[in-house]
Structure formats: structure tokens, C-alpha cells
Design an enzyme around this catalytic site. Structure first.
Site, short mmCIF file in Angstrom:
data_model
loop_
_atom_site.label_atom_id
_atom_site.label_comp_id
_atom_site.label_asym_id
_atom_site.label_seq_id
_atom_site.Cartn_x
_atom_site.Cartn_y
_atom_site.Cartn_z
N LYS A 176 -9.05 -15.49 -12.51
CA LYS A 176 -7.87 -14.90 -12.12
C LYS A 176 -8.37 -13.50 -11.35
O LYS A 176 -9.30 -12.96 -11.44
CB LYS A 176 -7.10 -14.40 -13.16
CG LYS A 176 -7.63 -13.39 -14.33
CD LYS A 176 -6.95 -12.88 -15.52
CE LYS A 176 -7.65 -11.96 -16.36
NZ LYS A 176 -6.79 -11.66 -17.40
N TYR B 91 -12.53 18.11 -1.42
CA TYR B 91 -11.17 18.60 -1.80
C TYR B 91 -11.11 19.64 -3.04
O TYR B 91 -11.56 19.39 -4.16
CB TYR B 91 -10.14 17.72 -1.77
CG TYR B 91 -9.84 16.92 -0.78
CD1 TYR B 91 -9.41 17.59 0.54
CD2 TYR B 91 -9.90 15.32 -0.70
CE1 TYR B 91 -9.13 16.80 1.53
CE2 TYR B 91 -9.39 14.69 0.42
CZ TYR B 91 -9.16 15.64 1.46
OH TYR B 91 -8.85 14.77 2.55
#
Length: 390
Positions: free
Chosen positions: A44, A279
Site C-alpha cells: 500500500k 527562515y
């Protein structure tokens, strides 16, 4: 993402090498832990980020006789595109009302049913398709997610047997999922196994005849022989990642990590002390140093929670993410060393080359190894190798 087993002809910004030989070896190791059970390779979520079709093929080549997916769309794609032998069974379990039941029936998928609405929909789809659906009844033995509660079980089983007598379905399996198998000795596991046996016996007393009974996930496959029944479902362990640190490292469990994530340094430059990085300037250089720019970010699946803590191997040394991880890139402080632009930065791999592992990144980000490999994004090419680095 295309399958590529050859050596690269040009440098890549980033790459996730997928070692199919390691995956096959993991299948063999896991099968040895459950010699009396059939083996489902769970592929999956694009094989936990490794590539569903190449990994499904490799798992089947190593002896997997079942494949597992969450969504029916994943299962249908495998059946249509992977070129698998006809006798390989594919099961999917995450259904919502109005799903592609008829397509699943026509593709000979095994489907999970844990509620009356799902039984009604798959029965009607089988009627339209003109062939019986292969159904696994799901029991909620204590996880509290999908599956039928014990108090509603007799009704679901009775209706399923009625649909079977009408030729609409074949009840091919009964299954459940363990909540705490990755926590050794947790009392919930024994309670769930007892409830699974009891619910299975109740169904059999009503006349159900199951081809397979299954509840074991990766952790249970590795550590709980009493949970193996007729089929085990291995997911994260298939890819060489430990289900939890409490169970041991991949090496402790006889597994080898399959994915190696790396990038080419985009820039190396000198900066003075006191220079803000990234940042918010949450990292400031403590003195004159060199910075290396790694062109991977949270859009590629690098967890932002690992800002300031994520480990990277550059030029033979472990470095740590300096400042915040941005969408496309992050910085490492090279401490004055000067590898060339284009030098390899390895985020994680098997660890035998000195690089960090997915487990190291999970610890740095406060998460689990499953998330580290599964979230690697589609901007990162998968390069398939077979026991030898590309």
C-alpha cells in the site's frame, strides 16, 4: 517514476535508491519466521514510498503469494499493470460507500467487508458482474478502527452466509488487526488474539469455511508465532525498517533497509561567524565556517520537525541540519570542510556506509520509521538497483 536498474548517466538533484535484492532477502527472512503460513507483502501507499509495482514483483519472486493494499485503486492498478501470475492474490481493505466494487470483483480481488452496507454493495456488484466476490470478513477485536464489533458479528456472518448461498460471494477469509504488537508484552495483544479466535469460532459454528485466517502484522510476524494462523501480512518490515525500537534494529531482526535517500550538494560557501541561516534565523553560525546546501525539503518529504536535528552524512562525516528545513532545501554546517558542489549528501540508508538510517531520522523528527520512508515525495526519482549501488 520509472523503473531504472542501470547506472545513472547524469547527476541527479536527489535520488532514492531502492535495493530490490534487499527486499527479496527481507521476504525470505520474514517467511522463515512464519513457515506454516502464507505470506502477504503489503505494498500500500506505493509500497511505503518504494514503488508498488517493482516491489510487488520482487516480493512475488521471493515467495509472496499474496499482496495487500489499502485502497481498491491501488489493488486494481497492480492487477492491471504489474504483470503478476494469475495465482497471486491481491487484497484491499479501505472501502467507502460507492467504491469500485464491480471492478474489484471482475479483477478477482479479495475485498474486506466489516459492515452490512459493504456486504450489500459488494453483493450487488457481484450480481451485476455475474461472478461471486471474494470476501474477507473483518472483525474489530480491539483496534477500534475498521471491522465489525463483536456484538454485531453474528448478524454480519449470517448475512454473509446468505449471500454465499445465493452465489454472490465466497467467504475466503476472516481477519483483524493488532493494536499493540509493536509493544512487547502488551496485554491488549493477548486479549485481541483471544477475541479473534472466539469470533472466528462463532462464524465457523454458523457454517463459515475460511481459506485464510489472518491478524499478524510485521511486528507479530517477527515476534508472535501464536498470531500467525494461516497468513501473515508484512508491511514495514518488508522494507527493512523495524516496526518499533522496542523490537530491535533492522539488523537485530535480520532485515536490511531497502531505501537509500541522497542528494547532490547544490552549493558550498564560506560564511562569517554570527551569520543567520534559514527562515527565522533559528541557527546562527558560531564562528567562521562553511555551509552546504542540500536540495531537498519538506515538499520532498523531509520532515520539517527535524529542523536542527536531522542527521546527514557529507564527506564521510555526520552533519546536522542547520536551521529550518524549507520546502525545497536545507543547510548543513560543514565546520570549515570544503566538499565540492555536487558531493553526495546521504540522509539515510542501511547504515553500513556510516550514513544515518530511517530510524535515526524518525528519532530526530519525533515520529516513526514508517513515516520517514512513506513520505518521500514524487519529485525524488526512484532508482532501482539489485544488490549493487547504481
Amino acid at each position: 517514476m520509472s523503473e531504472n536498474a542501470g547506472r545513472r548517466t547524469a547527476p541527479l538533484r536527489a535520488r532514492a535508491e531502492i535495493d530490490l535484492a534487499a527486499l527479496r532477502a527481507n521476504v525470505r527472512t520474514l517467511r522463515e519466521r512464519a513457515p506454516g503460513a502464507a505470506f502477504m507483502a503489503v505494498v500500500k501507499a506505493d509500497a511505503y514510498g518504494h514503488g508498488a509495482i517493482p516491489c510487488a514483483r520482487a516480493a512475488v519472486a521471493a515467495g509472496a503469494n499474496w499482496l495487500g493494499t489499502a485502497t481498491p485503486q491501488e489493488a486494481l492498478a497492480l492487477r492491471a499493470e504489474a504483470g503478476l501470475p494469475e495465482d497471486v492474490r491481491i487484497m484491499c481493505w479501505l472501502w467507502t460507500p460507492g467504491g469500485p466494487w464491480r471492478e474489484a470483483v471482475e479483477a478477482r480481488l479479495d475485498v474486506s467487508v466489516g459492515a452490512l452496507w459493504a456486504l450489500d454493495e459488494v453483493g450487488e456488484a457481484a450480481r451485476r458482474a455475474g461472478r461471486p466476490a471474494r470476501v474477507h470478513l473483518k472483525a474489530d477485536t480491539g483496534l477500534g478502527r475498521g471491522g465489525c464489533q463483536p456484538g454485531d458479528w453474528d448478524e454480519l456472518v449470517g448475512e454473509a452466509l446468505r449471500a454465499e448461498r445465493e452465489g454472490l460471494i465466497r467467504i475466503t477469509g476472516v481477519w483483524s488487526h493488532l493494536a499493540c504488537a509493536d509493544e512487547p508484552g502488551h496485554p491488549a495483544t493477548a486479549a485481541q488474539l483471544a477475541r479473534f479466535r472466539e469470533m472466528t469460532e462463532r462464524a465457523e459454528e454458523r457454517g463459515a469455511r475460511f481459506e485464510v485466517r489472518h491478524i499478524a502484522n510485521s511486528a507479530a510476524t517477527l515476534t508472535l508465532p501464536e498470531s500467525h494462523f494461516d497468513l501473515v501480512r508484512a508491511g514495514i518490515a518488508l522494507y527493512g525498517v523495524s516496526p518499533s525500537p522496542e523490537l530491535g534494529s533492522p539488523a537485530d531482526l535480520g532485515l536490511r533497509p531497502v531505501m537509500r535517500l541522497s542528494a547532490s550538494l547544490a552549493l558550498v560557501k564560506d560564511v562569517p561567524g554570527g551569520h543567520g541561516v534559514g527562515y527565522g534565523h533559528h541557527y546562527t553560525t558560531p564562528g567562521p565556517t562553511t555551509l552546504g546546501l542540500v536540495p531537498l525539503g519538506y515538499a520532498d518529504g523531509v520532515p520539517r520537525h527535524a529542523s536542527h536535528t536531522g542527521p546527514v552524512l557529507v564527506d564521510g562525516k555526520w552533519r546536522t541540519v542547520a536551521g529550518r528545513i524549507a520546502m525545497d532545501q536545507f543547510t548543513v554546517d560543514l565546520g570549515g570542510d570544503r566538499p565540492a558542489a555536487g558531493a553526495e549528501a546521504v540522509l539515510f540508508g542501511p547504515g553500513d556506509g556510516g550514513e544515518p538510517t530511517a530510524g535515526d531520522w524518525a528519532q530526530a523528527a519525533g515520529t516513526i520509521g514508517y513515516e520517514i520512508v512513506t513520505r518521500v515525495g514524487t519529485r525524488v526519482p526512484r532508482v532501482y538497483v539489485d544488490g549493487e549501488r547504481a
